[in-house]
Design a protein around this motif. Structure first.
Motif, short mmCIF file in Angstrom:
data_model
loop_
_atom_site.label_atom_id
_atom_site.label_comp_id
_atom_site.label_asym_id
_atom_site.label_seq_id
_atom_site.Cartn_x
_atom_site.Cartn_y
_atom_site.Cartn_z
N MET A 87 0.83 -1.19 0.00
CA MET A 87 0.00 0.00 0.00
C MET A 87 0.87 1.26 0.00
O MET A 87 0.61 2.21 -0.72
N LYS A 88 1.89 1.23 0.84
CA LYS A 88 2.80 2.38 0.94
C LYS A 88 3.52 2.62 -0.39
O LYS A 88 3.68 3.75 -0.83
N ALA A 89 3.92 1.54 -1.04
CA ALA A 89 4.63 1.64 -2.32
C ALA A 89 3.70 2.21 -3.40
O ALA A 89 4.13 3.01 -4.23
N ARG A 90 2.44 1.81 -3.38
CA ARG A 90 1.48 2.32 -4.36
C ARG A 90 1.25 3.82 -4.18
O ARG A 90 1.16 4.56 -5.16
N LEU A 91 1.11 4.25 -2.94
CA LEU A 91 0.92 5.67 -2.67
C LEU A 91 2.15 6.47 -3.11
O LEU A 91 2.02 7.56 -3.68
N TYR A 92 3.32 5.92 -2.85
CA TYR A 92 4.56 6.58 -3.26
C TYR A 92 4.62 6.70 -4.78
O TYR A 92 4.97 7.75 -5.32
N ASP A 93 4.28 5.61 -5.48
CA ASP A 93 4.28 5.63 -6.95
C ASP A 93 3.29 6.65 -7.49
O ASP A 93 3.57 7.36 -8.45
N LEU A 94 2.11 6.73 -6.86
CA LEU A 94 1.09 7.69 -7.29
C LEU A 94 1.59 9.12 -7.10
O LEU A 94 1.44 9.96 -8.00
N MET A 95 2.20 9.40 -5.96
CA MET A 95 2.74 10.75 -5.70
C MET A 95 3.86 11.07 -6.68
O MET A 95 3.96 12.19 -7.18
N LEU A 96 4.69 10.09 -6.97
CA LEU A 96 5.80 10.30 -7.90
C LEU A 96 5.28 10.58 -9.31
O LEU A 96 5.79 11.47 -10.00
N GLN A 97 4.25 9.86 -9.75
CA GLN A 97 3.66 10.09 -11.06
C GLN A 97 3.04 11.48 -11.16
O GLN A 97 3.17 12.17 -12.18
N GLU A 98 2.36 11.91 -10.09
CA GLU A 98 1.76 13.25 -10.09
C GLU A 98 2.83 14.33 -10.17
O GLU A 98 2.68 15.31 -10.90
N GLN A 99 3.91 14.15 -9.43
CA GLN A 99 5.00 15.12 -9.45
C GLN A 99 5.65 15.17 -10.83
O GLN A 99 5.93 16.24 -11.35
N ASN A 100 5.88 14.01 -11.44
CA ASN A 100 6.48 13.97 -12.77
C ASN A 100 5.57 14.60 -13.81
O ASN A 100 6.04 15.29 -14.73
N ALA A 101 4.27 14.38 -13.68
CA ALA A 101 3.31 14.98 -14.62
C ALA A 101 3.31 16.50 -14.48
O ALA A 101 3.25 17.23 -15.48
N LYS A 102 3.40 16.99 -13.26
CA LYS A 102 3.43 18.44 -13.03
C LYS A 102 4.68 19.05 -13.63
O LYS A 102 4.63 20.08 -14.29
N ILE A 103 5.81 18.41 -13.42
CA ILE A 103 7.08 18.90 -13.98
C ILE A 103 7.04 18.88 -15.50
O ILE A 103 7.48 19.82 -16.16
N ALA A 104 6.51 17.81 -16.08
CA ALA A 104 6.43 17.70 -17.54
C ALA A 104 5.52 18.78 -18.13
O ALA A 104 5.84 19.37 -19.16
N ALA A 105 4.39 19.05 -17.47
CA ALA A 105 3.48 20.08 -17.96
C ALA A 105 4.13 21.46 -17.89
O ALA A 105 3.99 22.27 -18.82
N GLU A 106 4.85 21.73 -16.82
CA GLU A 106 5.53 23.02 -16.69
C GLU A 106 6.61 23.16 -17.75
O GLU A 106 6.75 24.20 -18.38
N ARG A 107 7.36 22.12 -17.99
CA ARG A 107 8.43 22.14 -19.00
C ARG A 107 7.84 22.36 -20.39
O ARG A 107 8.35 23.15 -21.18
N LYS A 108 6.74 21.66 -20.68
CA LYS A 108 6.11 21.78 -22.00
C LYS A 108 5.59 23.20 -22.23
O LYS A 108 5.68 23.73 -23.34
N SER A 109 5.06 23.84 -21.19
CA SER A 109 4.56 25.20 -21.35
C SER A 109 5.68 26.20 -21.60
O SER A 109 5.47 27.23 -22.23
N GLN A 110 6.87 25.92 -21.12
CA GLN A 110 8.00 26.82 -21.30
C GLN A 110 8.68 26.63 -22.65
O GLN A 110 9.21 27.57 -23.22
N ILE A 111 8.69 25.43 -23.17
CA ILE A 111 9.43 25.14 -24.39
C ILE A 111 8.69 25.60 -25.63
O ILE A 111 9.25 26.24 -26.50
N GLY A 112 7.43 25.31 -25.74
CA GLY A 112 6.67 25.68 -26.94
C GLY A 112 6.85 24.63 -28.03
O GLY A 112 7.48 23.60 -27.84
#
Length: 83
Positions: A1-26
């Motif tokens: 359960m702990k590993a799944r929550l960690y993976d979910l948090m990690l995926q959300e963080q990576n998605a946020k970083i990717a969206a921010e990067r994509k908005s800056q690059i064009g």
């Protein structure tokens, strides 16, 4: 359960970083131009802020103050809108 929550948090963080990067690059499309230099008319246009100056020779000689000041002013105005 702990590993799944960690993976979910990690995926959300990576998605946020990717969206921010994509908005800056064009997309690199020609319509995303930053600045245009028109030598026959001695004109420089910064498309990000809509600034047009007829001082291309001075700009190329290093007199960047007017353009930099306009960019700073626009950046400060945009930051004020965020708050």
């Amino acid at each position: 359960m702990k590993a799944r929550l960690y993976d979910l948090m990690l995926q959300e963080q990576n998605a946020k970083i990717a969206a921010e990067r994509k908005s800056q690059i064009g997309t690199g499309d020609r319509s995303e131009r930053i600045r245009t230099y028109n030598f026959p008319q001695s004109r420089i246009t910064d498309h990000r802020i809509g600034l047009t100056l007829y001082k291309l020779d001075a700009f190329l000689d290093g007199d960047l103050d007017e353009v930099i000041d306009a960019l700073i002013t626009e950046d400060q105005a945009e930051k004020m809108k965020e708050f």
